[in-house]
Design a protein around this motif. Sequence first.
Motif, PDB file in Angstrom:
ATOM      1  N   SER A   1     -37.138  -1.529  11.463  1.00 18.82           N
ATOM      2  CA  SER A   1     -35.914  -1.560  11.669  1.00 18.82           C
ATOM      3  C   SER A   1     -35.335  -1.963  13.108  1.00 18.82           C
ATOM      4  N   PHE A   2     -36.501  -2.765  13.829  1.00 17.39           N
ATOM      5  CA  PHE A   2     -35.893  -3.344  15.080  1.00 17.39           C
ATOM      6  C   PHE A   2     -35.006  -4.434  14.637  1.00 17.39           C
ATOM      7  N   ALA A   3     -35.287  -5.278  13.605  1.00 15.85           N
ATOM      8  CA  ALA A   3     -34.831  -6.456  13.109  1.00 15.85           C
ATOM      9  C   ALA A   3     -33.487  -5.957  12.833  1.00 15.85           C
TER      10      ALA A   3
ATOM     11  N   PRO B   1     -33.194  -5.925   5.761  1.00 19.32           N
ATOM     12  CA  PRO B   1     -34.579  -5.319   5.823  1.00 19.32           C
ATOM     13  C   PRO B   1     -34.627  -3.939   5.062  1.00 19.32           C
ATOM     14  N   ILE B   2     -33.397  -3.140   5.339  1.00 16.42           N
ATOM     15  CA  ILE B   2     -33.370  -1.872   4.651  1.00 16.42           C
ATOM     16  C   ILE B   2     -33.409  -2.159   3.184  1.00 16.42           C
TER      17      ILE B   2
ATOM     18  N   PRO C   1     -38.952  -9.583   8.565  1.00 18.00           N
ATOM     19  CA  PRO C   1     -40.082  -8.343   9.061  1.00 18.00           C
ATOM     20  C   PRO C   1     -40.912  -8.040   8.227  1.00 18.00           C
ATOM     21  N   PHE C   2     -41.101  -8.436   6.857  1.00 13.08           N
ATOM     22  CA  PHE C   2     -42.189  -8.089   5.996  1.00 13.08           C
ATOM     23  C   PHE C   2     -43.256  -9.111   5.898  1.00 13.08           C
ATOM     24  N   ILE C   3     -42.909 -10.194   6.304  1.00 12.88           N
ATOM     25  CA  ILE C   3     -43.984 -11.242   6.140  1.00 12.88           C
ATOM     26  C   ILE C   3     -45.346 -11.037   6.632  1.00 12.88           C
TER      27      ILE C   3
END
Length: 391
Positions: free
Chosen positions: A42-44, A346-347, A226-228
């Motif tokens: 969630s930072f991203a 990201p969400i 963010p998921f890499i």
Amino acid sequence: MPPALNIIALATFSAALSARALDPVLPHVAEDFSVSIATAASFAAAFAFTFAIIQPALGAFADIFGKARLMIVCLALLGIANILGAMATSFPLLFASRILAGIGSGGVFPIALGLTSDLVGAEKRQVAIGRTLAGAMTGNLLGATVSGLIGDFLGWRGVLAVLGGIVVLASIVVAIRFRGAALTHPPRTSLSALKQGYRTIFTNPNARICYAAVFIEGCCVLGLFPFIAAFLFELGQTSLSIAGVVIAGFAVGGLFYTMTVSRLLPKIGVNGMMIGGGALVGVQLIAVAMGPEWKLHLLSLIFMGWGFYMIHGSLQVFASELSAEARATALSLHAFFFFMGQTVGPIAYGFGIQHAGKVPTLLTAAAVMIALGFVCAKLLRQTRPADAAVT
């Protein structure tokens, strides 16, 4: 090309250093604050949302009060926000520092594009923007790589502290160099002219296509980042340095774009850049979905970055021609929609991965990006801004 472009590139380089600073170290942030990877990601979204929501105001301020001055102030704010984040004692405080960083970053890159567009005519603008992008891509490359290396030795707090200090120092250097730069400033826009600029922007048929396209780009491509590190962790590769190198591959692809755009553009044209770029991104999203080892992940991110900037760089040129009088506003709105896409991305990826799985989610994003290139090539038309005659 005007020498001032080198100063603008230095500003974008400095800002880009910390743009993806936390991505390689998110697993450790999540562990320290006892939150999930999805929550840490969630930072991203917070950074991107703040970057986006501040754009209409920053674009207007830049057109009225001056682009260079506002860009330097925001660069200093970004550095200070990173340092404050390094000292955060709770997840909410770190989250707040990323919001502040989003505000600072929001006043650097889009306004840098506006300055670049002011300095260079439309016929050379895509190449000039490529040079500005080169600064940002180099910053992204070093930022992601260095944050992984620093993270292995000093932890995520060390990442923010070191990069924050570098950005503050860079803001001072950029301010000193701008003081002596030979910039040719267009007349500053009045409030009434700004209102007319908004009308000019939104009556241009290219506006809704440009802004919708960059929103989709931000969601499908940048929303993945963010998921890499988590994908690599699933494959047993837990080194933060490796995660940083893989994420930096995207910036390597962006640098390759800046080195090839002047040769590719005359050969395949803008439409070819958009179609080819969308297709290249789609193919690499499919490759990432297959879960290859980290070296192949890296290769995919390199090609993804090349393809992404082929289409994104073209859209930036179209956005720069939506209005001449309110160019910073037009480009800030462009950034607004792009980072709103990064907010949703990201969400959306988190929801898709949790409920449908990694492979179907990435394949869907791939199909969307391939289609996007064709749609943009079909619908976007190169036209002069309606207010070009008054510049």
